[in-house]
Design a protein around this motif. Structure first.
Motif, PDB file in Angstrom:
ATOM      1  N   PHE A  23     -32.333   6.451 -26.015  1.00 17.05           N
ATOM      2  CA  PHE A  23     -32.880   5.861 -27.229  1.00 17.05           C
ATOM      3  C   PHE A  23     -34.410   5.973 -27.162  1.00 17.05           C
ATOM      4  N   GLU A  24     -35.020   6.211 -28.293  1.00 19.65           N
ATOM      5  CA  GLU A  24     -36.482   6.344 -28.307  1.00 19.65           C
ATOM      6  C   GLU A  24     -37.175   5.075 -27.814  1.00 19.65           C
ATOM      7  N   TRP A  25     -36.586   3.906 -28.151  1.00 17.80           N
ATOM      8  CA  TRP A  25     -37.234   2.649 -27.766  1.00 17.80           C
ATOM      9  C   TRP A  25     -37.161   2.385 -26.265  1.00 17.80           C
ATOM     10  N   ALA A  26     -36.324   3.135 -25.557  1.00 20.04           N
ATOM     11  CA  ALA A  26     -36.185   2.913 -24.112  1.00 20.04           C
ATOM     12  C   ALA A  26     -37.412   3.389 -23.335  1.00 20.04           C
ATOM     13  N   VAL A  27     -38.149   4.332 -23.893  1.00 25.47           N
ATOM     14  CA  VAL A  27     -39.297   4.912 -23.184  1.00 25.47           C
ATOM     15  C   VAL A  27     -40.436   3.899 -23.200  1.00 25.47           C
ATOM     16  N   ARG A  28     -40.898   3.521 -22.014  1.00 24.89           N
ATOM     17  CA  ARG A  28     -41.907   2.469 -21.881  1.00 24.89           C
ATOM     18  C   ARG A  28     -42.643   2.614 -20.547  1.00 24.89           C
ATOM     19  N   PRO A  29     -43.780   1.961 -20.389  1.00 22.65           N
ATOM     20  CA  PRO A  29     -44.495   2.022 -19.106  1.00 22.65           C
ATOM     21  C   PRO A  29     -43.834   1.109 -18.082  1.00 22.65           C
ATOM     22  N   PRO A  30     -44.092   1.329 -16.792  1.00 22.99           N
ATOM     23  CA  PRO A  30     -43.575   0.427 -15.762  1.00 22.99           C
ATOM     24  C   PRO A  30     -44.126  -0.984 -15.956  1.00 22.99           C
ATOM     25  N   ARG A  31     -43.389  -1.970 -15.455  1.00 21.94           N
ATOM     26  CA  ARG A  31     -43.823  -3.363 -15.548  1.00 21.94           C
ATOM     27  C   ARG A  31     -44.558  -3.739 -14.257  1.00 21.94           C
ATOM     28  N   PRO A  32     -45.800  -4.226 -14.344  1.00 24.72           N
ATOM     29  CA  PRO A  32     -46.535  -4.622 -13.129  1.00 24.72           C
ATOM     30  C   PRO A  32     -45.796  -5.721 -12.366  1.00 24.72           C
ATOM     31  N   HIS A  33     -45.828  -5.623 -11.035  1.00 23.60           N
ATOM     32  CA  HIS A  33     -45.155  -6.620 -10.207  1.00 23.60           C
ATOM     33  C   HIS A  33     -45.710  -6.529  -8.789  1.00 23.60           C
ATOM     34  N   ASP A  34     -45.432  -7.526  -8.009  1.00 24.30           N
ATOM     35  CA  ASP A  34     -45.879  -7.544  -6.618  1.00 24.30           C
ATOM     36  C   ASP A  34     -44.911  -6.762  -5.736  1.00 24.30           C
ATOM     37  N   ASP A  78     -35.637  -3.397 -19.316  1.00 24.73           N
ATOM     38  CA  ASP A  78     -36.637  -4.371 -18.887  1.00 24.73           C
ATOM     39  C   ASP A  78     -36.611  -4.519 -17.368  1.00 24.73           C
ATOM     40  N   HIS A  79     -35.413  -4.546 -16.789  1.00 30.94           N
ATOM     41  CA  HIS A  79     -35.290  -4.680 -15.332  1.00 30.94           C
ATOM     42  C   HIS A  79     -35.715  -3.396 -14.617  1.00 30.94           C
ATOM     43  N   ILE A  80     -35.269  -2.253 -15.122  1.00 28.98           N
ATOM     44  CA  ILE A  80     -35.618  -0.978 -14.481  1.00 28.98           C
ATOM     45  C   ILE A  80     -37.128  -0.786 -14.459  1.00 28.98           C
ATOM     46  N   ALA A  81     -37.819  -1.256 -15.486  1.00 25.27           N
ATOM     47  CA  ALA A  81     -39.279  -1.113 -15.529  1.00 25.27           C
ATOM     48  C   ALA A  81     -39.967  -1.824 -14.374  1.00 25.27           C
ATOM     49  N   GLY A  82     -39.239  -2.705 -13.677  1.00 20.12           N
ATOM     50  CA  GLY A  82     -39.788  -3.376 -12.506  1.00 20.12           C
ATOM     51  C   GLY A  82     -39.450  -2.694 -11.189  1.00 20.12           C
ATOM     52  N   PHE A  83     -38.814  -1.525 -11.244  1.00 21.88           N
ATOM     53  CA  PHE A  83     -38.538  -0.744 -10.032  1.00 21.88           C
ATOM     54  C   PHE A  83     -39.753   0.131  -9.704  1.00 21.88           C
ATOM     55  N   ASP A  84     -39.890   0.455  -8.425  1.00 22.49           N
ATOM     56  CA  ASP A  84     -40.849   1.483  -7.995  1.00 22.49           C
ATOM     57  C   ASP A  84     -40.138   2.782  -7.647  1.00 22.49           C
ATOM     58  N   VAL A  85     -38.867   2.676  -7.294  1.00 22.76           N
ATOM     59  CA  VAL A  85     -38.015   3.832  -7.014  1.00 22.76           C
ATOM     60  C   VAL A  85     -36.619   3.478  -7.508  1.00 22.76           C
ATOM     61  N   GLY A  86     -35.978   4.415  -8.202  1.00 22.39           N
ATOM     62  CA  GLY A  86     -34.588   4.226  -8.610  1.00 22.39           C
ATOM     63  C   GLY A  86     -33.702   5.213  -7.878  1.00 22.39           C
ATOM     64  N   ILE A  87     -32.500   4.799  -7.509  1.00 24.43           N
ATOM     65  CA  ILE A  87     -31.605   5.700  -6.777  1.00 24.43           C
ATOM     66  C   ILE A  87     -30.337   5.952  -7.591  1.00 24.43           C
ATOM     67  N   ALA A  88     -29.785   7.157  -7.424  1.00 25.22           N
ATOM     68  CA  ALA A  88     -28.556   7.557  -8.106  1.00 25.22           C
ATOM     69  C   ALA A  88     -27.682   8.326  -7.122  1.00 25.22           C
ATOM     70  N   PRO A  89     -27.113   7.612  -6.147  1.00 25.90           N
ATOM     71  CA  PRO A  89     -26.257   8.282  -5.164  1.00 25.90           C
ATOM     72  C   PRO A  89     -24.902   8.639  -5.745  1.00 25.90           C
ATOM     73  N   ARG A  90     -24.341   9.715  -5.267  1.00 21.76           N
ATOM     74  CA  ARG A  90     -22.991  10.110  -5.678  1.00 21.76           C
ATOM     75  C   ARG A  90     -22.283  10.676  -4.468  1.00 21.76           C
ATOM     76  N   ALA A  91     -21.135  10.118  -4.147  1.00 22.94           N
ATOM     77  CA  ALA A  91     -20.411  10.524  -2.944  1.00 22.94           C
ATOM     78  C   ALA A  91     -19.863  11.939  -3.083  1.00 22.94           C
ATOM     79  N   HIS A  92     -19.430  12.498  -1.956  1.00 24.49           N
ATOM     80  CA  HIS A  92     -19.033  13.900  -1.904  1.00 24.49           C
ATOM     81  C   HIS A  92     -17.838  14.209  -2.801  1.00 24.49           C
ATOM     82  N   ALA A  93     -16.913  13.266  -2.968  1.00 22.67           N
ATOM     83  CA  ALA A  93     -15.692  13.560  -3.710  1.00 22.67           C
ATOM     84  C   ALA A  93     -15.467  12.538  -4.814  1.00 22.67           C
TER      85      ALA A  93
END
Length: 330
Positions: free
Chosen positions: A124-135, A198-213
């Motif tokens: 969605f176009e509205w999903a594109v946003r800057p990261p959210r500052p956090h500690d 909103d929550h993802i914007a507070g990540f510094d790294v996102g992971i998308a693992p997928r198992a072998h099978a």
């Protein structure tokens, strides 16, 4: 054009393959008649030019499609990633079938369903946003709870726990899937898309693992698109649906045995995270729904068998180099 819609609101891909599609068709001026209660109203749907079905392949839906088809009302069936025998049987009642990936389309064609149109999931176009500052520094994973099997197969729980034990500034956050780590770990239940971003914007790294099978063909690369939408660099397993992506899209592909080492590298290398985040922020706007809206409309128009004049798309994406697609009528 009047479009009937039969869908399951609780389906995983509902936002991208129902909300986005029907919203765009309505914006273009088409009339929508929708039902999501599992009891398709054949009399209502028979007034439509075409019926779009997503996330429902039960006997009641198949009976409705058979009756509608017999009376001359065509259907478009979207797989939603489902390659079960019931889904294949439902697809055979449609005049057009759509799928999010070429692998899903191949699975259908292997069972005799022809001319499956591949239309990828897009943001969605509205999903594109800057990261959210956090500690601190947050490694995040947003996935359905059953994806815990990927973590177990790849040893991610132990790898992330070791990172938490070594790095005081690090926290891990999971949305949906639950790693049950000790210490600076947060878990949130599955949430609707606006809150998810909103929550993802507070990540510094996102992971998308997928198992072998994995079970069945891979659905789509929308997960890393979601991370990139918030300017979050990502790590993904080096297999479909991510195999064709990489640093230009803001992420890195990870072999099964390399997850501990690559996680440690990206946590300790700020310059790498910044560079990938910049790439992600440039890529995400090019992956928004206006880029595929016209293709959805054309499939529905073709299924409806409109005249040559009426079949001309009324939606089109205007794409300028380096800019996000813009959806226009006419």
């Amino acid at each position: 054009m009047r479009i009937g819609a039969v869908f399951n609101r609780r389906g995983r891909s509902f936002p991208y393959r129902v909300s986005a599609v029907l919203g765009a068709m309505e914006w273009a001026g088409h009339d929508i008649a929708a039902t999501n209660d599992g009891r398709p109203d054949v009399r209502e749907l028979a007034t439509c030019d075409v019926v779009y079905v997503h996330g429902r392949s039960d006997p009641r839906t198949r009976d409705a499609l058979a009756r509608l088809g017999g009376d001359g009302t065509p259907a478009v069936f979207d797989s939603g990633g489902d390659v079960s025998a019931d889904a294949i049987a439902t697809a055979r009642l449609a005049v057009r079938v759509t799928a999010a990936t070429a692998e899903i389309a191949t699975a259908y064609e292997r069972d005799g369903v022809r001319a499956v149109a591949v239309i990828p999931n897009q943001l969605f176009e509205w999903a594109v946003r800057p990261p959210r500052p956090h500690d601190g520094l947050v490694v995040g994973w947003a996935a359905m709870p059953d994806r815990i099997a990927d973590a177990e197969a790849l040893g991610l729980r132990d790898a992330l726990q070791r990172l938490l034990d070594r790095h005081d500034e690090l926290a891990v956050e999971c949305i949906g899937v639950d790693l049950r780590l000790r210490g600076r770990y947060r878990h949130r239940p599955v949430t609707a898309l606006p809150q998810l971003f909103d929550h993802i914007a507070g990540f510094d790294v996102g992971i998308a693992p997928r198992a072998h099978a994995p079970e069945g063909p891979p659905r789509s690369d929308i997960k890393v698109q979601e991370y990139a939408a918030c300017g979050v660099p990502w790590l993904a397993s080096a297999r479909e649906p991510y195999r064709r992506l990489g640093e230009p899209q803001g992420g890195m592909l990870v072999a099964d045995e390399e997850w501990p080492a690559v996680l440690d590298e990206i946590v300790t290398n700020q310059a790498q995270r910044v560079r990938l985040a910049q790439n992600a922020a440039r890529w995400a706007p090019t992956q928004t729904f206006p880029g595929v809206a016209g293709r959805w409309e054309q499939v529905l128009l073709d299924a409806a068998g409109r005249s040559a004049e009426a079949r001309r798309p009324t939606l089109r994406a205007v794409v300028e180099p380096g800019k996000a697609p813009i959806l226009r009528r006419g």
